[in-house]
Scaffold this motif. Structure first.
Motif, PDB file in Angstrom:
ATOM      1  N   ALA A 214      -2.932   8.707   8.826  1.00 19.31           N
ATOM      2  CA  ALA A 214      -4.184   8.404   8.132  1.00 19.31           C
ATOM      3  C   ALA A 214      -3.946   8.079   6.666  1.00 19.31           C
ATOM      4  N   VAL A 215      -3.120   8.874   5.984  1.00 21.79           N
ATOM      5  CA  VAL A 215      -2.883   8.604   4.566  1.00 21.79           C
ATOM      6  C   VAL A 215      -2.008   7.363   4.395  1.00 21.79           C
ATOM      7  N   ALA A 216      -1.136   7.075   5.353  1.00 21.62           N
ATOM      8  CA  ALA A 216      -0.358   5.837   5.286  1.00 21.62           C
ATOM      9  C   ALA A 216      -1.257   4.614   5.459  1.00 21.62           C
ATOM     10  N   ALA A 217      -2.236   4.729   6.337  1.00 21.83           N
ATOM     11  CA  ALA A 217      -3.154   3.606   6.590  1.00 21.83           C
ATOM     12  C   ALA A 217      -3.963   3.250   5.353  1.00 21.83           C
ATOM     13  N   TYR A 265       4.632   6.800   5.836  1.00 17.32           N
ATOM     14  CA  TYR A 265       3.797   7.069   4.658  1.00 17.32           C
ATOM     15  C   TYR A 265       4.517   6.660   3.375  1.00 17.32           C
ATOM     16  N   LEU A 266       5.798   7.051   3.235  1.00 14.18           N
ATOM     17  CA  LEU A 266       6.537   6.714   2.020  1.00 14.18           C
ATOM     18  C   LEU A 266       6.703   5.209   1.871  1.00 14.18           C
ATOM     19  N   GLY A 267       6.981   4.507   2.999  1.00 17.21           N
ATOM     20  CA  GLY A 267       7.079   3.061   2.942  1.00 17.21           C
ATOM     21  C   GLY A 267       5.758   2.416   2.554  1.00 17.21           C
ATOM     22  N   SER A 268       4.656   2.949   3.093  1.00 12.03           N
ATOM     23  CA  SER A 268       3.336   2.427   2.752  1.00 12.03           C
ATOM     24  C   SER A 268       2.997   2.691   1.291  1.00 12.03           C
ATOM     25  N   LEU A 269       3.407   3.843   0.800  1.00  8.37           N
ATOM     26  CA  LEU A 269       3.175   4.200  -0.599  1.00  8.37           C
ATOM     27  C   LEU A 269       3.809   3.184  -1.538  1.00  8.37           C
ATOM     28  N   VAL A 270       4.977   2.674  -1.151  1.00 10.59           N
ATOM     29  CA  VAL A 270       5.681   1.712  -1.995  1.00 10.59           C
ATOM     30  C   VAL A 270       5.210   0.283  -1.741  1.00 10.59           C
ATOM     31  N   LEU A 271       5.093  -0.104  -0.465  1.00 12.72           N
ATOM     32  CA  LEU A 271       4.897  -1.507  -0.112  1.00 12.72           C
ATOM     33  C   LEU A 271       3.462  -1.875   0.257  1.00 12.72           C
ATOM     34  N   GLY A 272       2.606  -0.903   0.459  1.00 16.15           N
ATOM     35  CA  GLY A 272       1.246  -1.190   0.912  1.00 16.15           C
ATOM     36  C   GLY A 272       0.485  -2.092  -0.046  1.00 16.15           C
ATOM     37  N   GLU A 274      -2.713  -2.351  -0.464  1.00 12.36           N
ATOM     38  CA  GLU A 274      -3.945  -1.747  -0.972  1.00 12.36           C
ATOM     39  C   GLU A 274      -3.636  -0.539  -1.860  1.00 12.36           C
ATOM     40  N   GLY A 275      -3.113  -0.833  -3.055  1.00  9.32           N
ATOM     41  CA  GLY A 275      -2.866   0.241  -4.017  1.00  9.32           C
ATOM     42  C   GLY A 275      -1.478   0.826  -3.972  1.00  9.32           C
ATOM     43  N   GLY A 276      -0.542   0.210  -3.225  1.00 15.43           N
ATOM     44  CA  GLY A 276       0.836   0.671  -3.225  1.00 15.43           C
ATOM     45  C   GLY A 276       1.506   0.407  -4.566  1.00 15.43           C
ATOM     46  N   LEU A 277       2.672   1.015  -4.776  1.00 12.83           N
ATOM     47  CA  LEU A 277       3.343   0.903  -6.069  1.00 12.83           C
ATOM     48  C   LEU A 277       3.701  -0.538  -6.411  1.00 12.83           C
ATOM     49  N   VAL A 278       4.231  -1.269  -5.437  1.00 14.70           N
ATOM     50  CA  VAL A 278       4.608  -2.660  -5.696  1.00 14.70           C
ATOM     51  C   VAL A 278       3.376  -3.492  -6.039  1.00 14.70           C
TER      52      VAL A 278
END
Length: 289
Positions: A214-217, A265-272, A274-278
């Motif tokens: 859910a948090v990755a989505a 989740y960690l991959g989404s956090l970086v590459l997502g 919608e608000g990811g780091l990248v």
């Protein structure tokens, strides 16, 4: 060769197919519940309730051994009781609901481990804490599929009040939209899915398949429908990839599944997008006159 590595374990071994079906049912039931927990800022509540089911399941184990029915009934009763008690304490005292949930779940976890240890050995305790997704039988699969089906039907029926409660609970109360009923039914669904996850992944891992997808989505979709679809997809892929890791590398199956979900989740956090780091660090085009 790659196809053989990805598909042969499920084609050749019945226990792997059963585990995959169980993970599919968990994904379809738990991921949508996890999305609503996230939107309602109740992610840690899910973790607390996951631990709260342990003493009820442990009492069922104490009475009937590793009985699916007894442990399920005990877990549901304990989970609902802790959720209701935490709400009652927060409404009748100065203690906030998150603090009361934390207190109850710590007590529940300690009591559950103690109860299991009184009758069983280390193997039984590991079974309760970490689950046995590779040993799911027909009865367990039927239970998981029934919980997933009930969850999807109920969420579809209560979709509007649940969404309104996430966005504007005050408005829902003001128009008499059945917010309290929707809230308690939703809590019951969360407990049911945690109990189902308990049988496959154990009490320590059950909440992972609910919350991590859910948090990755959140980094891939904006609308609630998109969040649910992406979360379910990530949960399904996590179950499949975790089982393959367990088979080929020899990792414990439950932790492997949750670690894959954590990597997603960690991959989404970086590459997502919608608000990811990248996405946040990338230069944005300026408006031109």
């Amino acid at each position: 060769m790659i196809a053989d590595l990805l598909l042969d374990p499920f084609a050749d071994f019945a226990f792997m197919r059963r585990a995959l079906v169980g993970c599919l049912a968990l994904a379809l039931g738990s991921a949508p519940v996890g999305v609503f927990l996230m939107l309602r800022r109740m992610s840690l509540t899910g973790d607390a309730m996951a631990h709260a089911i342990l003493p009820g399941a442990a009492v069922g184990y104490l009475v009937a051994g590793l009985s699916l029915g007894a442990m399920t009934l005990g877990g549901v009763i304990a989970g609902l009781a802790v959720a209701l008690l935490a709400g009652a304490v927060s409404r009748s005292t100065a203690l906030r609901e998150d603090a009361s949930l934390a207190a109850f779940y710590l007590i529940s976890l300690a009591a559950g481990v103690l109860i299991v240890s009184m009758r069983g050995g280390t193997v039984d305790l590991m079974h309760v804490l970490f689950g046995t997704v590779l040993a799911l039988d027909d009865a367990a699969l039927t239970l998981l599929c029934a919980i997933a089906t009930l969850t999807l039907i109920t969420l579809a029926a209560l979709f509007r009040p649940l969404v309104l409660e996430c966005v504007d609970p005050g408005f829902l109360r003001s128009v008499g939209g059945g917010g309290a009923v929707a809230h308690f039914v939703f809590l019951a669904l969360a407990v049911l899915n945690l109990v189902g996850g308990f049988h496959a992944l154990g009490t320590l891992m059950a909440v992972g398949i609910m919350i991590l997808p859910a948090v990755a989505a959140r980094f891939w979709a904006r609308g609630i429908g998109g969040l649910i679809a992406v979360a379910a997809g990530i949960a399904i892929l996590s179950g499949w990839a975790g089982l393959l890791l367990s088979f080929h590398v020899g990792l414990p199956s439950g932790p492997a599944i949750i670690l894959v979900a954590g990597a997603a989740y960690l991959g989404s956090l970086v590459l997502g997008p919608e608000g990811g780091l990248v996405a946040r660090l990338a230069p944005r085009p300026h408006f031109e006159n």
